[in-house]
Structure formats: structure tokens, C-alpha cells
Design an enzyme around this catalytic site. Structure first.
Site, PDB file in Angstrom:
ATOM      1  N   LYS A  46      49.293  43.286  31.003  1.00 23.79           N
ATOM      2  CA  LYS A  46      50.205  42.935  29.910  1.00 23.79           C
ATOM      3  C   LYS A  46      50.699  41.501  30.063  1.00 23.79           C
ATOM      4  O   LYS A  46      50.663  40.713  29.120  1.00 23.79           O
ATOM      5  CB  LYS A  46      51.381  43.904  29.864  1.00 23.79           C
ATOM      6  CG  LYS A  46      52.354  43.625  28.717  1.00 23.79           C
ATOM      7  CD  LYS A  46      53.525  44.595  28.706  1.00 23.79           C
ATOM      8  CE  LYS A  46      53.120  45.949  28.195  1.00 23.79           C
ATOM      9  NZ  LYS A  46      54.284  46.847  27.965  1.00 23.79           N
ATOM     10  N   GLU A  93      47.654  42.323  41.878  1.00 21.95           N
ATOM     11  CA  GLU A  93      46.403  42.982  42.239  1.00 21.95           C
ATOM     12  C   GLU A  93      45.305  42.694  41.208  1.00 21.95           C
ATOM     13  O   GLU A  93      44.163  42.374  41.560  1.00 21.95           O
ATOM     14  CB  GLU A  93      46.612  44.504  42.350  1.00 21.95           C
ATOM     15  CG  GLU A  93      47.618  44.930  43.401  1.00 21.95           C
ATOM     16  CD  GLU A  93      49.029  45.078  42.856  1.00 21.95           C
ATOM     17  OE1 GLU A  93      49.824  45.801  43.466  1.00 21.95           O
ATOM     18  OE2 GLU A  93      49.345  44.467  41.806  1.00 21.95           O
ATOM     19  N   GLY A  98      52.651  51.704  30.275  1.00 24.23           N
ATOM     20  CA  GLY A  98      51.354  51.614  30.936  1.00 24.23           C
ATOM     21  C   GLY A  98      50.624  52.939  31.050  1.00 24.23           C
ATOM     22  O   GLY A  98      49.431  53.042  30.762  1.00 24.23           O
ATOM     23  N   ARG A  99      51.327  53.978  31.484  1.00 26.25           N
ATOM     24  CA  ARG A  99      50.659  55.270  31.697  1.00 26.25           C
ATOM     25  C   ARG A  99      50.431  56.023  30.400  1.00 26.25           C
ATOM     26  O   ARG A  99      49.839  57.099  30.388  1.00 26.25           O
ATOM     27  CB  ARG A  99      51.471  56.108  32.684  1.00 26.25           C
ATOM     28  CG  ARG A  99      52.929  56.305  32.309  1.00 26.25           C
ATOM     29  CD  ARG A  99      53.721  56.877  33.473  1.00 26.25           C
ATOM     30  NE  ARG A  99      55.165  56.929  33.199  1.00 26.25           N
ATOM     31  CZ  ARG A  99      56.004  55.918  33.355  1.00 26.25           C
ATOM     32  NH1 ARG A  99      55.546  54.746  33.780  1.00 26.25           N
ATOM     33  NH2 ARG A  99      57.293  56.050  33.114  1.00 26.25           N
ATOM     34  N   GLU A 149      55.291  59.304  37.872  1.00 28.30           N
ATOM     35  CA  GLU A 149      55.889  58.002  37.569  1.00 28.30           C
ATOM     36  C   GLU A 149      56.894  58.134  36.428  1.00 28.30           C
ATOM     37  O   GLU A 149      57.849  57.351  36.333  1.00 28.30           O
ATOM     38  CB  GLU A 149      54.805  56.982  37.217  1.00 28.30           C
ATOM     39  CG  GLU A 149      55.306  55.541  37.226  1.00 28.30           C
ATOM     40  CD  GLU A 149      54.199  54.513  37.186  1.00 28.30           C
ATOM     41  OE1 GLU A 149      53.808  54.009  38.252  1.00 28.30           O
ATOM     42  OE2 GLU A 149      53.710  54.229  36.076  1.00 28.30           O
ATOM     43  N   HIS A 153      37.484  76.233  47.837  1.00 27.67           N
ATOM     44  CA  HIS A 153      36.980  76.163  49.204  1.00 27.67           C
ATOM     45  C   HIS A 153      37.757  75.146  50.031  1.00 27.67           C
ATOM     46  O   HIS A 153      37.285  74.722  51.093  1.00 27.67           O
ATOM     47  CB  HIS A 153      35.484  75.814  49.183  1.00 27.67           C
ATOM     48  CG  HIS A 153      34.654  76.868  48.517  1.00 27.67           C
ATOM     49  ND1 HIS A 153      34.075  77.912  49.213  1.00 27.67           N
ATOM     50  CD2 HIS A 153      34.336  77.063  47.211  1.00 27.67           C
ATOM     51  CE1 HIS A 153      33.414  78.693  48.368  1.00 27.67           C
ATOM     52  NE2 HIS A 153      33.562  78.198  47.141  1.00 27.67           N
ATOM     53  N   LYS A 182      56.912  45.863  45.667  1.00 25.81           N
ATOM     54  CA  LYS A 182      56.245  44.651  45.178  1.00 25.81           C
ATOM     55  C   LYS A 182      57.004  43.400  45.611  1.00 25.81           C
ATOM     56  O   LYS A 182      56.405  42.401  46.038  1.00 25.81           O
ATOM     57  CB  LYS A 182      56.160  44.685  43.651  1.00 25.81           C
ATOM     58  CG  LYS A 182      55.160  45.674  43.087  1.00 25.81           C
ATOM     59  CD  LYS A 182      55.125  45.553  41.568  1.00 25.81           C
ATOM     60  CE  LYS A 182      54.107  46.488  40.958  1.00 25.81           C
ATOM     61  NZ  LYS A 182      54.052  46.369  39.482  1.00 25.81           N
TER      62      LYS A 182
END
Length: 547
Positions: free
Chosen positions: A206, A212, A267-268, A353, A384, A512
Site C-alpha cells: 500500500k 520485507e 490488508g487481510r 489478526e 494421522h 517492527k
């Protein structure tokens, strides 16, 4: 805002819980032959069976009353009207506008946002068509064969999950790659698989300042220029999803190839926006539109259906029952579909979040549990691995079992085995196995006496373990859109009940900030900032290893 623990319905549910917790689902099914019919619901291409939960009509009545007393009807209206329900950032929350297929006006600060939404969708469609048709060519006049999406969080998990889930609908020429980890190994291994002449990089940020993402994007740009040796070629191989036009242009991306989204897109919750560009490139505009259509179907259902027949509200309130009354601190997502193998991670971010909060909207501390820990794996693998704990462990962990009725593209005989396991697990979690049933089983196997009795307690399953079974008619763009929107709205409802802001994420900020200082120390730009003794020692270990 209402104080949850003081609401009459909250108190009444505690009184009801004292009796309800003693009931076994075996009894509930035996007493009500119509339970499965009454406790199931279909919306579009999704079918929900919620009958295998520790609930009765009285439970559901109390939970729906709690939803009303918590102000849920007004909060739903506020979100769809574009009110700024993200109070800590003074923002509207309008992922529903991104898939508003009726195109009815939705206003933010007096402006109808739909013209801008439609304009960006149109530009995305034209660009996707150019790339998919081979009209868009790289710097050596070859068509694009590989898309590398560079993003993190919602800019990675959403597009990655959808492209994985809908792989059978993908363009046969396109290979999709997703890079999110700043650990150079992921980008390094991705770049080994692609060629500079035929690769398109989609950089999603954005602000175009996310550390990152920008680190990976700049490294990818260096890799590309080592081969293309012409900065003008960057514009043919890099596009951006951002709001920072200057930073995008400085990177070398043509601003006409920057796709916009807005601060009311979290964002999510952003895969429906320009963040979904990789999805449209892979699936095409028509399938992306079907994804939006499916979400819109769920939006309209959520907005208009009475709570007692409202799929997101039912899932949310049944979740409240376990989290706040039974003390169930986790929830399992178990898709029985390999194409949905990234769904648990996507739902994990979406839920944790959003609702992993310790204060209410007014800043007062909560005095009850909020978001559960979301975890999971494809169901057949989970059987399993961790299902042992779910069956016989000491935790109450509700489970969502997700599958498709149609075995599209499945190999002969495979889909029936898969669905048999879905249905059997739901039944086993509900029924369990009593000591008498174990004795009868062992006796038929020829065991008796002390050996039999010694084994009995180990083979007893208490049962009464809750599951929701979610079935799609088939896994296609429309039904996947509905499924994602279902979870989005479920999470929103739970946030309303707890009185928290589901749309900020301040908890990610501190790490951060501290990382910037430590990074400066690791690179020698800063000398010995103030830290605790543990952090100082870790920095020293790095310096010693990297003299």
C-alpha cells in the site's frame, strides 16, 4: 457501548450452561429425529451442518438474544453504510464494496466509492487480458509465462490461497509464484525457476515502504537488470499495487501500471481489490468476477437473513458458546481438499489478526476470552497427525470440516474415500465410544479377563466433540468467494460481541519498530542501543559470527 458481561443474555446463558454442559450429543440426536434438518442451512453453493454441536434450541435462542443485546443489527448496518467502524484509524471497513455486484451506492465521507471500485476492476481486467492473451510482451518480445507476486500478510496469503484453491481454473501457460519471506532463501529459490524474459513481478505494498516487500522487490529488480541490462525494461516486467505513485515511479514502474486501492481496504480483507491482481492474471477476469459474485451472495445473506437462519451469525455465536462458556481456546480448520491446503493459514491471519485484542473499542480491558488460536491442516493428513488430541485430548477444540460434494478431476475411487473420512470423523467426534462398546468389540476379537479390562480405558472416546461440516457443491470461484466471505463475517460478528475493533492490528507494530533499531546495529550503522541483557547477547552472537 454495552458491557458484555452485564447483559441479561450473557447471564442467562451461564445459567443455561450449567445444565447444557452435562448433555451428550448422542442424547440430543436420539431425542430429536429432525435435528440434522433443523440444524442445517444452505446459502448459494454452500451447505452447513451445525447439528453436531453441544447446543439446543434454548442455547441458540440465548445466543441470538446475546447478539441482539450486543448491538449486532446496528453494527452490520453501519459497516454496509460505510461508517467509520475502524475507530482507532478513523476508517470505514468496506471490503463489501469491492464485491458489490448490484452497484448500489456506498458512501464514504459523502462520496460514492463504487465508480472508483469499478474503474480499478476495469483496468485490472484489461491488463489481465493483455498478459493472458500474449499481447503484453517482455523486453525480448516474448509472452509472459511466470507471475511472481511479492507481498506479505494479506498481500500474500489471500492471492496465494485463492490461486492454489482454483488451480484447475488457471491459465495453462501461467506459473504462479509467491514470495513473502524476507529470508532470502524463498526469493532465491523462486528466481531459479523463472526467466527474466518471460516473468512479470507484481509488487504489492500500500505504502510501497514495507521493509520485507521492498527488500525482496529491490533484490528481484537487481536480478532482472543483471540480465536485461536496460532500466527501461523494468516497466515491462514489474507492476505495482499501491497508493504511493512517486515511490512506484522511482522504482522504475510505469505509473500507468500501478493499480490503486484505498485506506478502507484492510490488508487481510484485500484479495477482492487490486491486491487480487495475481488472481485475475491467473484465473482471468470472468473467474475473478465469479469470485466476487460468490462473496456478494454471502454479503446479501448476512445483511438480510434473520439471525436464526444466518450462516455467519450462527457460526460466530456457536463459536462464542465454546470460547466464552466452555473455555475452548482454539479452533481447527480442516479442509478435505488438497487445493484448499492454504486455507487454514489464510483463516488464521483473518481471525487472529482481527480479533486478537485485549481492549474494547472504548479502550477498557476485556475480562473474557477473545479470538481463539486458529490452526489446522488438510483433514486427511490431520487424521494421522493431530486428530488424536482432538479425539482423546483434554482440550475443547471445535473443528470445521470442509469438503466438496463433487470430486472434480479426482482420480477414480479417491473422492469416495475422502468423503467417507469427512463424514466418519464428524460422527466419531460426536458419538465417541463407550466402555461397554469397547468391551463388546474386544470380546469379539477374542480378548477377555484382565487383559481386556486393562485395554478398555485406552480405547474409550468420550465423544461430544463439536464439529461444523461445510460442504460445497464443487470448489469453483463462486463457491470459494462465498466461503471466504462467510469467515470474514463470522469474525466480524464475534468482534462485535466482544466489543473490540476487528479491523486494526497495532500488535504488529512494536516488533517492527524494534527491528529497525536492531537492524541498524547488525549492519554497523548504530552502536550499542539500549537493550535488555538477552537481546544484547543475541546481537553480540551475530557480530561474532559475521565479523
Amino acid at each position: 457501548m454495552p458491557n458484555l458481561t452485564q447483559l441479561p443474555a450473557w447471564q442467562s446463558l451461564w445459567d443455561h450452561f450449567a445444565e447444557a454442559k452435562q448433555r451428550h450429543m448422542r442424547e440430543l440426536f436420539a431425542e430429536d429425529p429432525d435435528r440434522a434438518d433443523r440444524y442445517s442451512l444452505e446459502v448459494g453453493g454452500l451447505f452447513l451442518d451445525y447439528s453436531k454441536n453441544r447446543i439446543t434450541d434454548a442455547t441458540l435462542s440465548g445466543l441470538m438474544q446475546l447478539a441482539r443485546e450486543s448491538g449486532l443489527p446496528d453494527r452490520i448496518k453501519a459497516m454496509f453504510k460505510g461508517e467509520k467502524i475502524n475507530s482507532t484509524e478513523n476508517r470505514a471497513v468496506l471490503h463489501v464494496a469491492l464485491r458489490n455486484r448490484t452497484n448500489s451506492p456506498i458512501h464514504v465521507d459523502g462520496e460514492d466509492v463504487m465508480p472508483k471500485v469499478n474503474s480499478v476492476l476495469e483496468r485490472m481486467g484489461k491488463f489481465a487480458h493483455a498478459v493472458r492473451s500474449g499481447e503484453w510482451l517482455g523486453y525480448t518480445n516474448q509472452p509472459i509465462t511466470d507471475i511472481v507476486n511479492i507481498g506479505i500478510g494479506g498481500s500474500d496469503l489471500g492471492p496465494l490461497m485463492v490461486c492454489s484453491a482454483l488451480k484447475p481454473f488457471g491459465h495453462p501457460r501461467m506459473n504462479m509464484h509467491f514470495v513473502s519471506n524476507v529470508d532470502g532463501a524463498q526469493l532465491k529459490e523462486t528466481l531459479k525457476k523463472v526467466h527474466s524474459e518471460t516473468t512479470l513481478f507484481v509488487v504489492e505494498s500500500k505504502t510501497f515502504t514495507t521493509q520485507e516487500t521492498l527488500t525482496n522487490a529491490l533484490t528481484a529488480r537487481d536480478w532482472f537488470l543483471q540480465r536485461a541490462r536496460d532500466e527501461k525494461a523494468v516497466a515491462k516486467h514489474f507492476v505495482a499495487v499501491s497508493t504511493n505513485q512517486k515511490a512506484v515511479a522511482d522504482f522504475g514502474i510505469d505509473p500507468s501500471n500501478m493499480f490503486e486501492f484505498w485506506d478502507w481496504v484492510g490488508g487481510r480483507y484485500s484479495l477482492w481489490s487490486a491486491i487480487g491482481l495475481p488472481i485475475m492474471l491467473y484465473l482471468g477476469e470472468e473467474n475473478f468476477t465469479e469470485l466476487l459474485n460468490g462473496a456478494h451472495i454471502m454479503d446479501q445473506h448476512f445483511r438480510n437473513a434473520p439471525f436464526e437462519q444466518n450462516m455467519p451469525v450462527l457460526l460466530a455465536m456457536i463459536g462464542i458458546w465454546y470460547i466464552n462458556y466452555y473455555g475452548g481456546g482454539s479452533h481447527v480448520i480442516a479442509p478435505y481438499d488438497q487445493y484448499l491446503h492454504r486455507l487454514p493459514a489464510f483463516i488464521q491471519q483473518l481471525d487472529m489478526e482481527s480479533n486478537g485484542k485485549q481492549v474494547q473499542v472504548d479502550g477498557t480491558p476485556v475480562n473474557f476470552e477473545t479470538a481463539p488460536i486458529i490452526w489446522g491442516e488438510t483433514g486427511i493428513n490431520g487424521q494421522h497427525a493431530f486428530f488424536q488430541l482432538l479425539h482423546q485430548g483434554t482440550h475443547i477444540s471445535p473443528i470445521d470440516l470442509i469438503a466438496s460434494l463433487e470430486g472434480q478431476g479426482s482420480l477414480p475411487g479417491h473422492h469416495e474415500i475422502l468423503l467417507a473420512n469427512v463424514f466418519a470423523q464428524a460422527e466419531a467426534f460426536m458419538r465417541g465410544k463407550t466402555a461397554d462398546e469397547v468391551r463388546e468389540e474386544l470380546t469379539k476379537q477374542g480378548m477377555s479377563g484382565e487383559a481386556l479390562e486393562a485395554l478398555v480405558p485406552h480405547k474409550v472416546f468420550g465423544g461430544n466433540r463439536p464439529t461444523n461440516t461445510l460442504l460445497m457443491h464443487r470448489l469453483d470461484p463462486r463457491n470459494l468467494g462465498s466461503l471466504i466471505a462467510l469467515y470474514e463475517h463470522k469474525i466480524f460478528v464475534q468482534g462485535v460481541i466482544w466489543g473490540i475493533n476487528s479491523f486494526d492490528q497495532w500488535g504488529v507494530e512494536l516488533g517492527k519498530q524494534l527491528a529497525k533499531t536492531i537492524h541498524a546495529e547488525l549492519t554497523g550503522k548504530l552502536k550499542n542501543a539500549e537493550h535488555d541483557s538477552s537481546t544484547r547477547r543475541l546481537i553480540q552472537l551475530y557480530r561474532q559470527a559475521n565479523k
